[in-house]
Scaffold this motif. Structure first.
Motif, mmCIF file in Angstrom:
data_model
loop_
_atom_site.group_PDB
_atom_site.id
_atom_site.type_symbol
_atom_site.label_atom_id
_atom_site.label_comp_id
_atom_site.label_asym_id
_atom_site.label_seq_id
_atom_site.Cartn_x
_atom_site.Cartn_y
_atom_site.Cartn_z
ATOM 1 N N VAL A 142 0.834 -1.203 0.000
ATOM 2 C CA VAL A 142 0.000 0.000 0.000
ATOM 3 C C VAL A 142 0.868 1.252 0.000
ATOM 4 C CG1 VAL A 142 -1.784 1.256 1.263
ATOM 5 C CG2 VAL A 142 -1.852 -1.231 1.165
ATOM 6 N N VAL A 143 1.927 1.237 0.789
ATOM 7 C CA VAL A 143 2.824 2.402 0.841
ATOM 8 C C VAL A 143 3.403 2.698 -0.535
ATOM 9 C CG1 VAL A 143 5.022 3.224 1.763
ATOM 10 C CG2 VAL A 143 3.366 2.150 3.286
ATOM 11 N N GLU A 144 3.804 1.653 -1.249
ATOM 12 C CA GLU A 144 4.355 1.842 -2.589
ATOM 13 C C GLU A 144 3.302 2.369 -3.548
ATOM 14 O OE1 GLU A 144 7.308 1.695 -5.608
ATOM 15 O OE2 GLU A 144 7.402 1.604 -3.417
ATOM 16 N N ALA A 145 2.064 1.863 -3.438
ATOM 17 C CA ALA A 145 0.986 2.330 -4.317
ATOM 18 C C ALA A 145 0.639 3.789 -4.043
ATOM 19 C CB ALA A 145 -0.247 1.448 -4.148
ATOM 20 N N VAL A 146 0.610 4.174 -2.778
ATOM 21 C CA VAL A 146 0.339 5.576 -2.436
ATOM 22 C C VAL A 146 1.495 6.465 -2.871
ATOM 23 C CG1 VAL A 146 -0.061 7.166 -0.522
ATOM 24 C CG2 VAL A 146 -1.177 4.942 -0.528
ATOM 25 N N TYR A 147 2.719 5.973 -2.703
ATOM 26 C CA TYR A 147 3.888 6.771 -3.072
ATOM 27 C C TYR A 147 3.911 7.058 -4.571
ATOM 28 C CZ TYR A 147 8.770 8.104 -3.667
ATOM 29 O OH TYR A 147 9.923 8.773 -4.003
ATOM 30 N N ARG A 148 3.561 6.072 -5.364
ATOM 31 C CA ARG A 148 3.564 6.260 -6.820
ATOM 32 C C ARG A 148 2.307 6.945 -7.339
ATOM 33 N NH1 ARG A 148 7.466 3.536 -9.590
ATOM 34 N NH2 ARG A 148 8.775 2.136 -8.360
ATOM 35 N N GLY A 149 1.277 7.056 -6.513
ATOM 36 C CA GLY A 149 0.048 7.701 -6.944
ATOM 37 C C GLY A 149 -0.961 6.752 -7.534
ATOM 38 N N ARG A 150 -0.781 5.456 -7.392
ATOM 39 C CA ARG A 150 -1.776 4.503 -7.886
ATOM 40 C C ARG A 150 -3.014 4.486 -7.002
ATOM 41 N NH1 ARG A 150 2.384 -0.541 -9.207
ATOM 42 N NH2 ARG A 150 3.481 0.482 -10.943
ATOM 43 N N VAL A 151 -2.830 4.731 -5.729
ATOM 44 C CA VAL A 151 -3.935 4.882 -4.783
ATOM 45 C C VAL A 151 -4.001 6.344 -4.381
ATOM 46 C CG1 VAL A 151 -4.799 4.285 -2.498
ATOM 47 C CG2 VAL A 151 -3.767 2.521 -3.941
ATOM 48 N N VAL A 152 -5.174 6.943 -4.528
ATOM 49 C CA VAL A 152 -5.349 8.363 -4.214
ATOM 50 C C VAL A 152 -6.430 8.500 -3.158
ATOM 51 C CG1 VAL A 152 -4.565 9.191 -6.469
ATOM 52 C CG2 VAL A 152 -6.957 8.616 -6.147
ATOM 53 N N TYR A 153 -6.293 9.526 -2.340
ATOM 54 C CA TYR A 153 -7.280 9.818 -1.300
ATOM 55 C C TYR A 153 -7.031 11.225 -0.789
ATOM 56 C CZ TYR A 153 -3.549 8.970 2.122
ATOM 57 O OH TYR A 153 -2.396 9.032 2.840
ATOM 58 N N THR A 154 -8.010 11.764 -0.106
ATOM 59 C CA THR A 154 -7.862 13.070 0.533
ATOM 60 C C THR A 154 -7.439 12.855 1.970
ATOM 61 O OG1 THR A 154 -9.533 14.086 -0.878
ATOM 62 C CG2 THR A 154 -9.020 15.202 1.185
ATOM 63 N N PRO A 155 -6.266 13.306 2.359
ATOM 64 C CA PRO A 155 -5.784 13.032 3.721
ATOM 65 C C PRO A 155 -6.442 13.951 4.740
ATOM 66 C CG PRO A 155 -4.187 14.366 2.568
ATOM 67 C CD PRO A 155 -5.283 14.075 1.574
ATOM 68 N N THR A 156 -6.440 13.500 5.967
ATOM 69 C CA THR A 156 -6.845 14.362 7.070
ATOM 70 C C THR A 156 -5.619 15.103 7.583
ATOM 71 O OG1 THR A 156 -6.503 12.547 8.632
ATOM 72 C CG2 THR A 156 -8.713 12.833 7.744
ATOM 73 N N SER A 157 -5.849 16.252 8.165
ATOM 74 C CA SER A 157 -4.737 17.078 8.624
ATOM 75 C C SER A 157 -5.114 17.743 9.934
ATOM 76 C CB SER A 157 -4.371 18.138 7.576
ATOM 77 O OG SER A 157 -5.469 18.979 7.323
ATOM 78 N N PHE A 158 -4.101 18.209 10.633
ATOM 79 C CA PHE A 158 -4.321 18.884 11.912
ATOM 80 C C PHE A 158 -4.816 20.307 11.678
ATOM 81 C CE2 PHE A 158 -2.381 21.210 15.620
ATOM 82 C CZ PHE A 158 -3.324 20.784 16.528
ATOM 83 N N ILE A 159 -4.022 21.108 10.971
ATOM 84 C CA ILE A 159 -4.392 22.486 10.644
ATOM 85 C C ILE A 159 -3.939 22.776 9.227
ATOM 86 C CG2 ILE A 159 -4.055 24.940 11.174
ATOM 87 C CD1 ILE A 159 -3.621 24.227 14.054
ATOM 88 N N ASP A 160 -4.804 23.359 8.415
ATOM 89 C CA ASP A 160 -4.464 23.830 7.079
ATOM 90 C C ASP A 160 -4.409 25.349 7.103
ATOM 91 O OD1 ASP A 160 -4.384 21.288 6.083
ATOM 92 O OD2 ASP A 160 -6.452 21.296 5.368
ATOM 93 N N ILE A 161 -3.298 25.903 6.628
ATOM 94 C CA ILE A 161 -3.179 27.362 6.594
ATOM 95 C C ILE A 161 -4.139 27.951 5.565
ATOM 96 C CG2 ILE A 161 -1.601 29.288 6.182
ATOM 97 C CD1 ILE A 161 0.670 27.574 7.148
#
Length: 584
Positions: A140-159
């Motif tokens: 999964v890490v490799e797929a996310v790193y290459r962009g084969r798996v896409v998603y909107t991440p959660t974050s603490f604070i967005d400027i």
């Protein structure tokens, strides 16, 4: 232990329809690790429970991988690892309200996705290196790193938040995506390449600014460096706010970035003060402060280019131990400094000279003794006291130069030995950190320095004045215009190579590509590698099939059944698959 404890728990907890069990196990691991830090009488038990949670989570994830092959299985694994879960999810209402103080960190509304954490983030925070180094997790890490798996991440604070659209976890199809897809800028591989280029530009501007430095004027080279470095610092600050300080510091080069931010901020404040008050000496001091950034920036580029090098991985861990031990030594040995200072100012002894050394000079002598550079402090020790002065200084030399340095070297050697003994897990952990941090949610990351400063200045008023839909359209238009060449190149590359098996992942193909440059093929033992490069002849394959069919005909009582002829269809057996994998 595996048969009696681990396997029954895995069979009991595994549910093909429940993707949250891995997240729950890792959260329990975090709790057990927290308990062992302040419950000394249960430390062994809680550490064992934490290890067991990590082990069960890894085996459950592996079972998900084994029972769900193909791209659909990859999507399921991605949902297990990067789906957002809330710690109070499905909890009773009265319990959630009683712990309301713990949920106040979600300052920004995200349409129901606030306060959600992923199993991958929990694994990074808890440093579950065994879990992260598993085959299923790395898939999964490799797929996310290459962009084969896409998603909107959660974050603490967005400027500069732009949460109008939330993209679910999915497999990316570049041929169905728009030609200028701004979301590809947050793919970790693309983001990593862009960050390396940005840092190379920052380093080049730094060299130009220091080469043409002039403390009396603020020339164009220094101006370009300050503007670009300001955008780079803003990008780094947004990265810290994105996933929090604890995750950011797991990055391999985070301590170098933070050190440069401190140096650049100090330089900028002193430089602006000198320009506003027309003091050339302040400008000289500002450039002197900026000059000490060179030992930070040059290694930082090497860290970025070789993030999986064990030398850099171990250097980061050893640096942390070195700083802690050095601070403890300074704290402990400060008593020797006070003793020598008070001895030197005691008027009861007439043998003391009138020119007693100041504390700074004493500290310099002690530092020289500490590193074994000079013995001036021992020679001047009778100036403090004819008996106690040499006694204190020699005692410090024994404890500091001999005992402490021996402990320091032994501790650093032990740290390096631990990392080297489990190098694959350490590399997998750093790869997971790099991938997780590379998926960004803040709209500010879509702008390259120094345009991110301009986007911040203009975007915040627009965010307050426009509706979320209108702001999203303005943001997408600006990102596509400013990054059009990059987006076009990414789109053309991914449409051809994203889902294609690269040569680098196949050892046999990689050896063919690099065969011309491999000097070992001219050696005496070149045939040892060449024999595995080609495909086996068909006659050999038929013989292997015949042997496998012969083994399948042996019954459990030891009698033989009729063996089919070579080439006839026979049922696939575990032995055949094993032998065929060995041939491949």
């Amino acid at each position: 232990m595996n048969v009696a404890v681990v396997r029954p728990l895995v069979d009991r907890l595994y549910d093909p329809a429940d993707v949250s069990v891995v997240y729950c196990l890792l959260v329990n691991r975090v709790q057990f690790l927290r308990e062992q830090s302040h419950q000394a009488h249960h430390q062994t038990v809680t550490v064992t429970r934490a290890i067991l949670c990590e082990l069960i989570a890894g085996k459950i994830l592996r079972r998900f991988n084994e029972e769900n092959p193909g791209r659909s299985g990859l999507l399921l694994l991605a949902n297990v690892l990067v789906s957002g879960f809330e710690p109070f999810q499905n909890a009773p209402v009265e319990f959630a309200h009683s712990k309301k103080h713990a949920t106040q960190w979600a300052y920004q509304k995200r349409g129901g996705y606030e306060r959600k954490l992923t199993a991958l983030e929990i694994a990074i925070v808890s440093e579950s290196k065994f879990f992260l180094s598993g085959v299923a997790c790395q898939k999964v890490v490799e797929a996310v790193y290459r962009g084969r798996v896409v998603y909107t991440p959660t974050s603490f604070i967005d400027i500069l938040p732009d949460h109008y659209k939330h993209k679910p976890i999915s497999l990316y199809n570049p041929r169905k995506a728009p030609l200028l897809n701004q979301y590809r800028l947050i793919v970790p591989r693309t983001r990593n390449i862009i960050e390396i280029c940005q840092f190379a530009v920052l380093l080049a501007l730094y060299v130009l600014a220091m080469t043409h430095r002039d403390h009396t004027t603020f020339d164009r080279y220094e101006l370009c460096f300050c503007v670009y470095a300001g955008g780079w610092v803003l990008d780094e600050f947004a990265s810290i706010l994105e996933h929090g300080w604890q995750v950011h510091t797991q990055n391999l080069w985070s301590f170098l970035d933070i050190t440069f931010i401190v140096i650049f901020t100090s330089y900028l404040l002193v430089r602006l003060h000198g320009l506003s008050t027309n003091q050339p000496e302040a400008g000289r001091q500002a450039l002197d402060i900026l000059s000490i950034a060179a030992p930070i920036l040059l290694p930082r580029l090497a860290f970025s280019l070789m993030p999986e090098n064990m030398l850099f991985i171990s250097l980061r861990a050893m640096m942390a131990d070195f700083i802690i031990l050095t601070l403890l030594a300074i704290w402990c040995f400060a008593g020797f400094l006070l003793a020598l200072k008070w001895l030197g100012h005691n008027p009861a002894y007439p043998s003391h000279p009138t020119d007693n050394p100041d504390p700074l000079t004493i500290s310099k002598w002690m530092l020289w003794i500490w590193f074994g550079l000079d013995g001036t402090g021992i020679q001047r020790a009778p100036a403090f006291h004819f008996l106690l002065g040499p006694l204190v200084m020699i005692l410090f030399a024994f404890l500091g130069n001999t005992l402490f340095l021996t402990v320091l070297v032994s501790s650093l050697s032990n740290t390096f030995a631990k990392l080297a003994a489990d190098a694959p897990a350490e590399i997998a952990f750093r790869r997971a950190v790099l991938t997780f941090e590379g998926v960004k949610s803040d709209a500010l990351f879509a702008y390259r320095p120094p345009f991110n400063v301009l986007a911040l200045v203009l975007g915040l008023p627009l965010k307050a004045a426009l509706s979320p839909r209108r702001f999203h359209k303005v943001n997408v238009f600006a990102v596509r215009v400013l990054n059009a060449p990059i987006l076009l190149g990414i789109s053309l590359f991914e449409r051809r190579y994203l889902w294609k098996n690269t040569r680098a992942t196949d050892p046999s193909k990689r050896s063919k590509v690099l065969a011309f440059w491999d000097l070992g093929r001219f050696g005496v033992h070149a045939d040892l590698a060449a024999v595995f490069e080609g495909q086996p002849p068909q006659s050999v394959i038929q013989e292997i099939e015949a042997v496998d069919e012969f083994e399948d005909g042996v019954t459990s009582e030891g009698f033989l059944l009729p063996v089919p002829r070579v080439g006839e269809a026979a049922r696939a057996s575990e032995a055949r698959r094993r032998r065929w994998s060995m041939v491949q």
